[in-house]
Design a protein around this motif. Structure first.
Motif, PDB file in Angstrom:
ATOM      1  N   TYR A  66       0.824  -1.210   0.000  1.00  0.00           N
ATOM      2  CA  TYR A  66       0.000   0.000   0.000  1.00  0.00           C
ATOM      3  C   TYR A  66       0.857   1.259   0.000  1.00  0.00           C
ATOM      4  N   PHE A  67       0.279   2.332  -0.531  1.00  0.00           N
ATOM      5  CA  PHE A  67       0.893   3.644  -0.382  1.00  0.00           C
ATOM      6  C   PHE A  67       0.693   4.080   1.063  1.00  0.00           C
ATOM      7  N   HIS A  68       1.735   4.644   1.645  1.00  0.00           N
ATOM      8  CA  HIS A  68       1.661   5.077   3.029  1.00  0.00           C
ATOM      9  C   HIS A  68       1.222   6.534   3.096  1.00  0.00           C
ATOM     10  N   ALA A 139       3.570  10.283  -3.705  1.00  0.00           N
ATOM     11  CA  ALA A 139       3.038   9.062  -4.324  1.00  0.00           C
ATOM     12  C   ALA A 139       4.055   8.479  -5.306  1.00  0.00           C
ATOM     13  N   GLN A 142       6.837   6.510  -3.802  1.00  0.00           N
ATOM     14  CA  GLN A 142       6.491   5.183  -3.290  1.00  0.00           C
ATOM     15  C   GLN A 142       6.093   4.194  -4.378  1.00  0.00           C
ATOM     16  N   ILE A 143       5.948   4.657  -5.602  1.00  0.00           N
ATOM     17  CA  ILE A 143       5.366   3.819  -6.649  1.00  0.00           C
ATOM     18  C   ILE A 143       6.206   2.570  -6.934  1.00  0.00           C
ATOM     19  N   VAL A 146       5.591  -0.090  -4.132  1.00  0.00           N
ATOM     20  CA  VAL A 146       4.270  -0.707  -4.231  1.00  0.00           C
ATOM     21  C   VAL A 146       4.196  -1.630  -5.442  1.00  0.00           C
ATOM     22  N   THR A 154       5.160  -0.052 -12.789  1.00  0.00           N
ATOM     23  CA  THR A 154       4.819   1.314 -12.409  1.00  0.00           C
ATOM     24  C   THR A 154       3.827   1.917 -13.395  1.00  0.00           C
ATOM     25  N   ILE A 161      -2.774   6.790  -9.722  1.00  0.00           N
ATOM     26  CA  ILE A 161      -2.367   7.996  -8.998  1.00  0.00           C
ATOM     27  C   ILE A 161      -3.033   9.215  -9.632  1.00  0.00           C
ATOM     28  N   VAL A 180      -5.096   8.821  -0.347  1.00  0.00           N
ATOM     29  CA  VAL A 180      -4.409   7.552  -0.100  1.00  0.00           C
ATOM     30  C   VAL A 180      -5.391   6.391   0.038  1.00  0.00           C
ATOM     31  N   ASN A 184      -5.404   3.232  -2.511  1.00  0.00           N
ATOM     32  CA  ASN A 184      -5.113   1.873  -2.050  1.00  0.00           C
ATOM     33  C   ASN A 184      -6.274   0.924  -2.332  1.00  0.00           C
TER      34      ASN A 184
END
Length: 198
Positions: A66-68, A139, A142-143, A146, A154, A161, A180, A184
Motif C-alpha cells: 500500500y501507499f503510506h 506518491a 512510493q510507486i 508498491v 509502475t 495515482i 491515499v 489503495n
C-alpha cells in the motif's frame, strides 16, 4: 409586562422552530438528495463491502503493498475495521524541540531504508494529523516499492495515482493531493482483477 413577556416567548418559540427544526431538516434533505456521498461522511467500503474508513480522514497503512500516508501524531484508527478515533491535532513541538527532531530523523531513516525518497509530507505531519492526502511527489516516491510488492509495473499504477489526484479547491486554494485511501482501494481492485484474469 405580561404582553411583552408573551411576545418574547412567542418569538423564542418561532426562532427555535426555524433554527432547531426547519433549517436542519431542510439541510438534511438537500444533503441527502444532492450530495449523498459527502453528506454521509464519504465512507469507503472494501472489496467485501465493509466500511473501512472515510475519504476525508487519513488511515494507517503500513504494508508494503500500500501507499503510506503522512505520518501522524495520533492514531488514525484502533484496528483493521475500526472507525477513526476522531482525535486530531499536531504534536505542538517547537522546531527546536529534540523530540520533534528525533521523530523527523527516525522517519527519514525509515524512508531511506525502504528506498523511498523523503518528501516533506512523508516526513512532517499535518496540522490535524488526519490528512487523507499526500502530494503527487510523495506518491511517485512510493510507486516503485508498491509495484514491486504487488508484482505490477509502475505503468499499471501511475494512472491510478492520476485518477485519485484531487485538484486545488475552487482551482486556486491549496495544492493538488492524492487520496491515499481511495488509491489503495483501487490498487486492491486492480490486483483482484489481475488474479481473476490469470
Amino acid at each position: 409586562m405580561i404582553r411583552e413577556t408573551s411576545r418574547a416567548i412567542r418569538m423564542t418559540l418561532v426562532l427555535w422552530l426555524l433554527t432547531a427544526l426547519i433549517y436542519p431538516a431542510f439541510m438534511l434533505i438537500i444533503g441527502q438528495l444532492v450530495f449523498p456521498f459527502p453528506a454521509n461522511g464519504s465512507l469507503v467500503p472494501n472489496l467485501e463491502g465493509k466500511i473501512i474508513g472515510s475519504a476525508l480522514i487519513g488511515q494507517s497503512f503500513t504494508s508494503e503493498v500500500y501507499f503510506h500516508p503522512r505520518p501522524s501524531t495520533v492514531e488514525y484508527s484502533q484496528g483493521k475495521n475500526a472507525a477513526p478515533t476522531g482525535v486530531s491535532g499536531a504534536s505542538n513541538f517547537a522546531p527546536s524541540n529534540p523530540k520533534l527532531v528525533e521523530r523527523i530523523e527516525a522517519e527519514i531513516q525509515r524512508l531511506e531504508e525502504n528506498d523511498i525518497q523523503p518528501t516533506g509530507d512523508l516526513i512532517y505531519t499535518s496540522g490535524s494529523s488526519l490528512d487523507p492526502h499526500i502530494t503527487i511527489d510523495a506518491a511517485i516516491a512510493q510507486i516503485e516499492r508498491v509495484a514491486t510488492a504487488r508484482n505490477l509495473s509502475t505503468q499499471d499504477i501511475a494512472p491510478l495515482i492520476a485518477k485519485h489526484t484531487q485538484g486545488r479547491f475552487l482551482g486556486i486554494f491549496g495544492e493538488q493531493g492524492v487520496n491515499v485511501l481511495n488509491l489503495n482501494r483501487e490498487l486492491d481492485l486492480l490486483s483482484l482483477s489481475r488474479q481473476q484474469g490469470q
